[in-house]
Design a protein around this motif. Structure first.
Motif, PDB file in Angstrom:
ATOM      1  N   ARG A   1       0.892  -1.283  -0.107  1.00 14.95           N
ATOM      2  CA  ARG A   1      -0.052   0.004   0.017  1.00 14.95           C
ATOM      3  C   ARG A   1       1.048   1.242  -0.011  1.00 14.95           C
ATOM      4  O   ARG A   1       1.778   1.279   0.917  1.00 14.95           O
ATOM      5  CB  ARG A   1      -0.960  -0.081   1.150  1.00 14.95           C
ATOM      6  CG  ARG A   1      -1.956  -1.277   1.456  1.00 14.95           C
ATOM      7  CD  ARG A   1      -2.592  -1.354   2.513  1.00 14.95           C
ATOM      8  NE  ARG A   1      -3.495  -2.361   2.538  1.00 14.95           N
ATOM      9  CZ  ARG A   1      -3.384  -3.753   2.828  1.00 14.95           C
ATOM     10  NH1 ARG A   1      -1.939  -4.250   3.170  1.00 14.95           N
ATOM     11  NH2 ARG A   1      -4.289  -4.495   2.874  1.00 14.95           N
ATOM     12  N   ILE A   2       0.688   2.207  -0.946  1.00 17.82           N
ATOM     13  CA  ILE A   2       1.590   3.244  -1.349  1.00 17.82           C
ATOM     14  C   ILE A   2       0.894   4.552  -0.703  1.00 17.82           C
ATOM     15  O   ILE A   2      -0.048   4.774  -1.203  1.00 17.82           O
ATOM     16  CB  ILE A   2       1.913   3.274  -2.660  1.00 17.82           C
ATOM     17  CG1 ILE A   2       2.799   2.084  -3.020  1.00 17.82           C
ATOM     18  CG2 ILE A   2       2.904   4.466  -2.840  1.00 17.82           C
ATOM     19  CD1 ILE A   2       3.189   2.122  -4.642  1.00 17.82           C
ATOM     20  N   ILE A   3       1.646   5.234   0.313  1.00 20.29           N
ATOM     21  CA  ILE A   3       1.172   6.523   0.599  1.00 20.29           C
ATOM     22  C   ILE A   3       2.037   7.622   0.370  1.00 20.29           C
ATOM     23  O   ILE A   3       3.401   7.528   0.449  1.00 20.29           O
ATOM     24  CB  ILE A   3       1.189   6.771   2.228  1.00 20.29           C
ATOM     25  CG1 ILE A   3       0.112   5.259   2.722  1.00 20.29           C
ATOM     26  CG2 ILE A   3       0.549   7.756   2.571  1.00 20.29           C
ATOM     27  CD1 ILE A   3       0.136   5.177   4.252  1.00 20.29           C
TER      28      ILE A   3
ATOM     29  N   ALA B   1      -1.490   4.634  -5.861  1.00 20.31           N
ATOM     30  CA  ALA B   1      -1.195   5.068  -4.635  1.00 20.31           C
ATOM     31  C   ALA B   1      -2.536   5.328  -3.662  1.00 20.31           C
ATOM     32  O   ALA B   1      -3.934   5.356  -4.284  1.00 20.31           O
ATOM     33  CB  ALA B   1      -0.560   6.599  -4.400  1.00 20.31           C
ATOM     34  N   ILE B   2      -2.790   4.790  -2.472  1.00 21.07           N
ATOM     35  CA  ILE B   2      -4.075   4.873  -1.833  1.00 21.07           C
ATOM     36  C   ILE B   2      -4.041   5.826  -0.707  1.00 21.07           C
ATOM     37  O   ILE B   2      -4.806   5.853   0.029  1.00 21.07           O
ATOM     38  CB  ILE B   2      -4.471   3.305  -1.625  1.00 21.07           C
ATOM     39  CG1 ILE B   2      -3.532   2.816  -0.208  1.00 21.07           C
ATOM     40  CG2 ILE B   2      -4.533   2.611  -2.549  1.00 21.07           C
ATOM     41  CD1 ILE B   2      -4.208   1.590   0.033  1.00 21.07           C
TER      42      ILE B   2
ATOM     43  N   SER C   1      -6.187  -0.968   7.010  1.00 24.83           N
ATOM     44  CA  SER C   1      -7.662  -1.899   6.918  1.00 24.83           C
ATOM     45  C   SER C   1      -8.179  -1.882   5.778  1.00 24.83           C
ATOM     46  O   SER C   1      -9.144  -2.280   5.732  1.00 24.83           O
ATOM     47  CB  SER C   1      -8.233  -1.130   8.207  1.00 24.83           C
ATOM     48  OG  SER C   1      -8.706   0.228   7.743  1.00 24.83           O
ATOM     49  N   GLY C   2      -7.498  -1.319   4.699  1.00 19.40           N
ATOM     50  CA  GLY C   2      -8.111  -1.206   3.376  1.00 19.40           C
ATOM     51  C   GLY C   2      -8.663   0.073   3.019  1.00 19.40           C
ATOM     52  O   GLY C   2      -9.318   0.100   1.840  1.00 19.40           O
ATOM     53  N   GLN C   3      -8.513   0.948   3.747  1.00 20.11           N
ATOM     54  CA  GLN C   3      -9.321   2.236   3.369  1.00 20.11           C
ATOM     55  C   GLN C   3      -8.297   3.126   2.881  1.00 20.11           C
ATOM     56  O   GLN C   3      -7.055   3.124   2.644  1.00 20.11           O
ATOM     57  CB  GLN C   3      -9.915   3.224   4.564  1.00 20.11           C
ATOM     58  CG  GLN C   3     -10.813   2.472   5.065  1.00 20.11           C
ATOM     59  CD  GLN C   3     -11.143   3.284   6.637  1.00 20.11           C
ATOM     60  OE1 GLN C   3     -11.601   4.580   6.280  1.00 20.11           O
ATOM     61  NE2 GLN C   3     -11.312   2.723   7.811  1.00 20.11           N
ATOM     62  N   VAL C   4      -8.825   4.181   1.739  1.00 22.16           N
ATOM     63  CA  VAL C   4      -8.035   5.110   1.105  1.00 22.16           C
ATOM     64  C   VAL C   4      -7.757   6.425   2.190  1.00 22.16           C
ATOM     65  O   VAL C   4      -8.857   6.845   2.839  1.00 22.16           O
ATOM     66  CB  VAL C   4      -8.585   5.547  -0.125  1.00 22.16           C
ATOM     67  CG1 VAL C   4      -7.905   6.950  -0.571  1.00 22.16           C
ATOM     68  CG2 VAL C   4      -8.427   4.498  -1.036  1.00 22.16           C
ATOM     69  N   ILE C   5      -6.759   6.986   2.324  1.00 19.10           N
ATOM     70  CA  ILE C   5      -6.529   8.333   3.422  1.00 19.10           C
ATOM     71  C   ILE C   5      -5.901   9.276   2.432  1.00 19.10           C
ATOM     72  O   ILE C   5      -5.055   9.289   1.887  1.00 19.10           O
ATOM     73  CB  ILE C   5      -5.645   7.664   4.530  1.00 19.10           C
ATOM     74  CG1 ILE C   5      -5.804   8.687   5.503  1.00 19.10           C
ATOM     75  CG2 ILE C   5      -4.134   7.149   4.072  1.00 19.10           C
ATOM     76  CD1 ILE C   5      -6.870   8.980   6.625  1.00 19.10           C
TER      77      ILE C   5
ATOM     78  N   ARG D   1     -13.660   4.790  -2.200  1.00 18.21           N
ATOM     79  CA  ARG D   1     -13.680   6.138  -1.544  1.00 18.21           C
ATOM     80  C   ARG D   1     -13.127   7.066  -2.592  1.00 18.21           C
ATOM     81  O   ARG D   1     -13.693   8.234  -2.803  1.00 18.21           O
ATOM     82  CB  ARG D   1     -13.014   6.347  -0.281  1.00 18.21           C
ATOM     83  CG  ARG D   1     -13.581   7.269   0.515  1.00 18.21           C
ATOM     84  CD  ARG D   1     -12.468   7.509   1.852  1.00 18.21           C
ATOM     85  NE  ARG D   1     -13.107   8.008   2.944  1.00 18.21           N
ATOM     86  CZ  ARG D   1     -13.752   7.256   3.960  1.00 18.21           C
ATOM     87  NH1 ARG D   1     -14.017   6.143   3.683  1.00 18.21           N
ATOM     88  NH2 ARG D   1     -14.300   7.845   4.942  1.00 18.21           N
ATOM     89  N   LEU D   2     -12.096   6.818  -3.101  1.00 18.40           N
ATOM     90  CA  LEU D   2     -11.282   7.751  -4.157  1.00 18.40           C
ATOM     91  C   LEU D   2     -12.458   7.806  -5.358  1.00 18.40           C
ATOM     92  O   LEU D   2     -12.243   9.037  -5.700  1.00 18.40           O
ATOM     93  CB  LEU D   2     -10.068   7.110  -4.521  1.00 18.40           C
ATOM     94  CG  LEU D   2      -9.319   8.155  -5.420  1.00 18.40           C
ATOM     95  CD1 LEU D   2      -9.027   9.418  -4.834  1.00 18.40           C
ATOM     96  CD2 LEU D   2      -8.089   7.231  -5.852  1.00 18.40           C
TER      97      LEU D   2
END
Length: 233
Positions: A92-94, A113-114, A135-139, A216-217
């Motif tokens: 998961r890339i931030i 990127a998430i 947890s699998g969410q986009v932030i 969400r994105l």
């Protein structure tokens, strides 16, 4: 059976393995120290000082999370995402950014990127963001969400007309959309609306279905064509 890892006297389901990448050595070394000292369940498995090193470390270590600076010499953070996401989709890339990097937002997210966060956020918020992404969410930082929704150089002008799908949403769901537009995650929204996070997840599933999106994105991108303040409650 869940295997637990004991760190500093506390038990965690597992260690979150992270690669950091930033060409500002003082910043990235301080970030490594803060994450490992304050989190308890975050393990830094690699620190890269260039985009090239970041690609190599992500491919070598297959970390759970990669925290990437957007602007790095030779290969920038967006190019790193473009290269590694197809071959390491489980990482998961931030992206870590400043307001000067707004032009990269859409490109980074479109390549996989998430997360897209501002470098000046408090350490505790960054640690929480890492757990949210796990947890699998986009932030996405609230300031970045506002850029996604408002910046005339990034997006088409808002449409003043209310789209048909808006009429299918309940008052509660429209209220939730406004919180999404502010960049709040599910836990924060649940506190604002005085309900459980599971209730928010249930509402989100209904909203995604009505909007015809899956993430969400995608919902944020759909909202980009609207004047958020005009959403009726």
């Amino acid at each position: 059976m869940v295997c637990l890892v004991k760190v500093k006297g506390r038990w965690y389901p597992h260690m979150i393995r992270v690669v950091l990448a930033d060409d500002q050595l003082l910043f990235v070394e301080n970030l490594k120290y803060v994450l490992e000292q304050l989190s308890g369940d975050i393990q830094i498995v690699g620190v890269a000082h260039s985009g090239k090193q970041a690609v190599e470390m992500i491919l070598q270590h297959s970390p759970d999370i990669a925290l990437l600076d957007v602007r790095m010499p030779a290969i920038d953070g967006v190019a790193v995402v473009e290269r590694v996401h197809p071959v390491r989709p489980s990482t998961r890339i931030i992206m870590l950014t400043t307001f000067d990097d707004d032009e990269y937002i859409h490109e980074a997210l479109s390549h996989g990127a998430i997360g897209y966060l501002l470098k000046d956020m408090p350490p505790a918020d960054l640690i929480q963001a890492i757990h949210v992404v796990m947890s699998g969410q986009v932030i996405v930082s609230p300031g970045v969400v506002q850029k996604l929704l408002r910046d005339p150089h990034q997006l088409p002008a808002p449409d003043s007309a209310i789209p048909p799908w808006m009429l299918t949403l309940t008052k509660r769901e429209r209220e939730l959309l406004k919180f999404i537009a502010r960049g709040l995650d599910n836990r924060q929204i649940s506190e604002e609306m005085c309900v459980t996070p599971q209730t928010i997840r249930n509402h989100m599933s209904e909203i995604y279905s009505k909007l015809g999106v899956g993430t969400r994105l995608e919902a944020i991108r759909l909202l980009s064509n609207l004047d958020i303040d005009s959403i009726p409650l």
